[in-house]
Enzyme design. Structure first.
Site, mmCIF file in Angstrom:
data_model
loop_
_atom_site.group_PDB
_atom_site.id
_atom_site.type_symbol
_atom_site.label_atom_id
_atom_site.label_comp_id
_atom_site.label_asym_id
_atom_site.label_seq_id
_atom_site.Cartn_x
_atom_site.Cartn_y
_atom_site.Cartn_z
ATOM 1 N N ARG A 121 1.345 7.426 10.462
ATOM 2 C CA ARG A 121 1.209 7.648 9.163
ATOM 3 C C ARG A 121 0.246 8.605 8.710
ATOM 4 N NH1 ARG A 121 0.874 2.081 5.998
ATOM 5 N NH2 ARG A 121 -0.995 2.257 5.864
ATOM 6 N N LYS B 71 1.476 -7.199 8.624
ATOM 7 C CA LYS B 71 1.509 -7.764 7.275
ATOM 8 C C LYS B 71 3.179 -6.901 6.733
ATOM 9 C CE LYS B 71 -2.031 -6.256 5.260
ATOM 10 N NZ LYS B 71 -2.575 -5.327 6.557
ATOM 11 N N ARG C 298 2.043 4.697 15.305
ATOM 12 C CA ARG C 298 3.052 4.717 14.271
ATOM 13 C C ARG C 298 2.773 6.216 13.637
ATOM 14 N NH1 ARG C 298 1.908 0.853 9.275
ATOM 15 N NH2 ARG C 298 -0.031 1.844 9.248
ATOM 16 N N ARG D 281 -10.750 2.013 8.272
ATOM 17 C CA ARG D 281 -10.258 1.039 7.638
ATOM 18 C C ARG D 281 -10.447 -0.391 8.254
ATOM 19 N NH1 ARG D 281 -4.431 3.665 8.620
ATOM 20 N NH2 ARG D 281 -3.580 1.594 8.115
ATOM 21 N N ARG E 271 -7.990 -7.580 -1.476
ATOM 22 C CA ARG E 271 -8.753 -6.939 -0.377
ATOM 23 C C ARG E 271 -10.226 -7.235 -0.612
ATOM 24 N NH1 ARG E 271 -4.786 -3.264 2.082
ATOM 25 N NH2 ARG E 271 -5.585 -2.101 3.480
HETATM 26 P P1 AP5 Z 1 2.509 -3.030 9.877
HETATM 27 O O1 AP5 Z 1 3.430 -4.140 9.684
HETATM 28 O O2 AP5 Z 1 2.858 -1.795 9.200
HETATM 29 O O3 AP5 Z 1 1.095 -3.595 9.654
HETATM 30 P P2 AP5 Z 1 0.453 -3.703 8.387
HETATM 31 O O4 AP5 Z 1 -0.548 -4.824 8.377
HETATM 32 O O5 AP5 Z 1 1.296 -3.745 7.099
HETATM 33 O O6 AP5 Z 1 -0.445 -2.481 8.439
HETATM 34 P P3 AP5 Z 1 -0.806 -1.208 7.413
HETATM 35 O O7 AP5 Z 1 -1.446 -0.262 8.176
HETATM 36 O O8 AP5 Z 1 0.401 -1.054 6.676
HETATM 37 O O9 AP5 Z 1 -1.743 -1.984 6.618
HETATM 38 P P4 AP5 Z 1 -2.989 -1.282 5.916
HETATM 39 O O10 AP5 Z 1 -3.477 -2.732 5.468
HETATM 40 O O11 AP5 Z 1 -3.862 -0.489 6.572
HETATM 41 O O12 AP5 Z 1 -2.395 -0.331 4.833
HETATM 42 P P5 AP5 Z 1 -2.063 -0.676 3.433
HETATM 43 O O13 AP5 Z 1 -0.731 0.177 3.167
HETATM 44 O O14 AP5 Z 1 -1.872 -1.974 2.824
HETATM 45 O O15 AP5 Z 1 2.593 -2.814 11.537
HETATM 46 C C1 AP5 Z 1 1.695 -1.702 11.720
HETATM 47 C C2 AP5 Z 1 2.263 -1.142 13.070
HETATM 48 O O16 AP5 Z 1 2.301 -1.848 13.847
HETATM 49 C C3 AP5 Z 1 3.628 -0.644 12.917
HETATM 50 O O17 AP5 Z 1 4.121 0.726 13.491
HETATM 51 C C4 AP5 Z 1 4.744 -1.850 13.502
HETATM 52 O O18 AP5 Z 1 5.929 -1.405 13.878
HETATM 53 C C5 AP5 Z 1 3.720 -2.318 14.681
HETATM 54 N N1 AP5 Z 1 3.811 -3.733 14.817
HETATM 55 C C6 AP5 Z 1 3.943 -4.553 14.055
HETATM 56 N N2 AP5 Z 1 3.978 -5.920 14.499
HETATM 57 C C7 AP5 Z 1 3.744 -5.694 15.837
HETATM 58 C C8 AP5 Z 1 3.861 -6.469 17.190
HETATM 59 N N3 AP5 Z 1 4.126 -7.807 16.998
HETATM 60 N N4 AP5 Z 1 3.746 -5.660 18.330
HETATM 61 C C9 AP5 Z 1 3.768 -4.547 18.316
HETATM 62 N N5 AP5 Z 1 3.594 -3.617 17.344
HETATM 63 C C10 AP5 Z 1 3.845 -4.139 16.064
HETATM 64 O O19 AP5 Z 1 -3.222 0.398 2.539
HETATM 65 C C11 AP5 Z 1 -3.220 1.684 2.791
HETATM 66 C C12 AP5 Z 1 -4.529 2.074 1.982
HETATM 67 O O20 AP5 Z 1 -4.185 1.810 0.547
HETATM 68 C C13 AP5 Z 1 -5.732 1.507 2.365
HETATM 69 O O21 AP5 Z 1 -6.640 1.913 3.410
HETATM 70 C C14 AP5 Z 1 -6.663 1.568 0.914
HETATM 71 O O22 AP5 Z 1 -7.129 2.843 0.882
HETATM 72 C C15 AP5 Z 1 -5.393 1.491 -0.103
HETATM 73 N N6 AP5 Z 1 -5.057 0.254 -0.597
HETATM 74 C C16 AP5 Z 1 -4.010 -0.576 -0.356
HETATM 75 N N7 AP5 Z 1 -4.272 -1.755 -0.872
HETATM 76 C C17 AP5 Z 1 -5.354 -1.811 -1.612
HETATM 77 C C18 AP5 Z 1 -6.156 -2.822 -2.388
HETATM 78 N N8 AP5 Z 1 -5.578 -4.011 -2.663
HETATM 79 N N9 AP5 Z 1 -7.291 -2.544 -2.674
HETATM 80 C C19 AP5 Z 1 -7.778 -1.107 -2.605
HETATM 81 N N10 AP5 Z 1 -7.285 -0.166 -1.879
HETATM 82 C C20 AP5 Z 1 -6.042 -0.483 -1.203
#
Ligand code: AP5
Length: 191
Positions: free
Chosen positions: A130, A14, A128, A141, A89
């Site tokens: 993080r 995303k 990655r 997750r 979410r």
């Molecule tokens: P990336 O583009 O970062 O993927 P993403 O879908 O954005 O993944 P995230 O891990 O950032 O999402 P998330 O939903 O867990 O975290 P968030 O920050 O929202 O890509 C991931 C990796 O893959 C990268 O290394 C990239 O380079 C690689 N990649 C991308 N495309 C590729 C491809 N085609 N081929 C190979 N590699 C590829 O949330 C974190 C935490 O915050 C949650 O766990 C929760 O505690 C909280 N939170 C966030 N939003 C909410 C909400 N709305 N409600 C409640 N809690 C929330």
């Protein structure tokens, strides 16, 4: 004008695909994960409340994230739209978003669901590294996604807003699929 949600499991790409949409469409990416990480880094009261849930891979409470989105959508740079990444979410968050957008008279144009299988996701996130990218938190997750976020697929399908794209392969290939899936009203920056 582009007003969309990118829906997908953690690690589905995303954030990666949002960056490309931002560059092309000139609207901001709004990521609740980024907003929360910045609150944690700045040690704000909100960040302190959110940290334990984020470390465990659980959802932060709806009142915190809905409040953040309400404030963010009021900012001037969202005038031509927004890309919501990681929000909503849960069904409650999706209903709250509908209410916010109704009040602003800015309905969503569409939802793009980026689909990637779990084993690919675990590999991507382990690579990655993080702070919440350890295997135990990643698996939690994914479980939380399945239980609380997956129901949004049907929610948005029923509204006729959802298009699914395969999220595996080269980043540019996936981006081309996403562009093809964008709603008819989407317009490029300057159009
Ligand atoms: P990336 O583009 O970062 O993927 P993403 O879908 O954005 O993944 P995230 O891990 O950032 O999402 P998330 O939903 O867990 O975290 P968030 O920050 O929202 O890509 C991931 C990796 O893959 C990268 O290394 C990239 O380079 C690689 N990649 C991308 N495309 C590729 C491809 N085609 N081929 C190979 N590699 C590829 O949330 C974190 C935490 O915050 C949650 O766990 C929760 O505690 C909280 N939170 C966030 N939003 C909410 C909400 N709305 N409600 C409640 N809690 C929330």
């Amino acid at each position: 004008m582009l007003k969309i949600v990118l829906l997908g499991a953690p690690g589905s790409g995303k954030g990666t695909q949002s960056e490309k949409l931002v560059a092309e469409f000139g609207v901001p990416q709004i990521s609740t994960g980024d907003l929360l990480r910045s609150a944690v880094a700045n040690q704000t009261e909100l960040g302190q409340k959110a940290k334990a849930a984020m470390d465990a891979g659980e959802l932060v409470s709806d009142d915190i994230v809905v409040g953040m989105i309400r404030e963010r959508l009021k900012q001037d740079d969202t005038e031509n739209g927004f890309i919501l990444d990681g929000f909503p979410r849960s069904l409650d968050q999706a209903k709250a978003l509908d209410g916010l957008l109704d009040d602003m008279n800015r309905p969503l144009q569409g939802v793009v669901h980026i689909k990637v299988d779990n084993e690919e996701i675990v590999q991507r996130l382990m690579a990655r590294g993080r702070s919440d990218d350890n295997e135990e938190t990643i698996r939690n997750r994914l479980k939380v996604y399945q239980e609380q976020t997956q129901p949004l697929v049907k929610f948005y399908e029923d509204k006729g807003l959802l298009t699914a794209v395969a999220g595996v392969g080269e980043i540019d290939e996936i981006y081309a699929r996403i562009k093809a899936a964008l709603p008819a009203g989407a317009a490029f920056a300057g159009d």
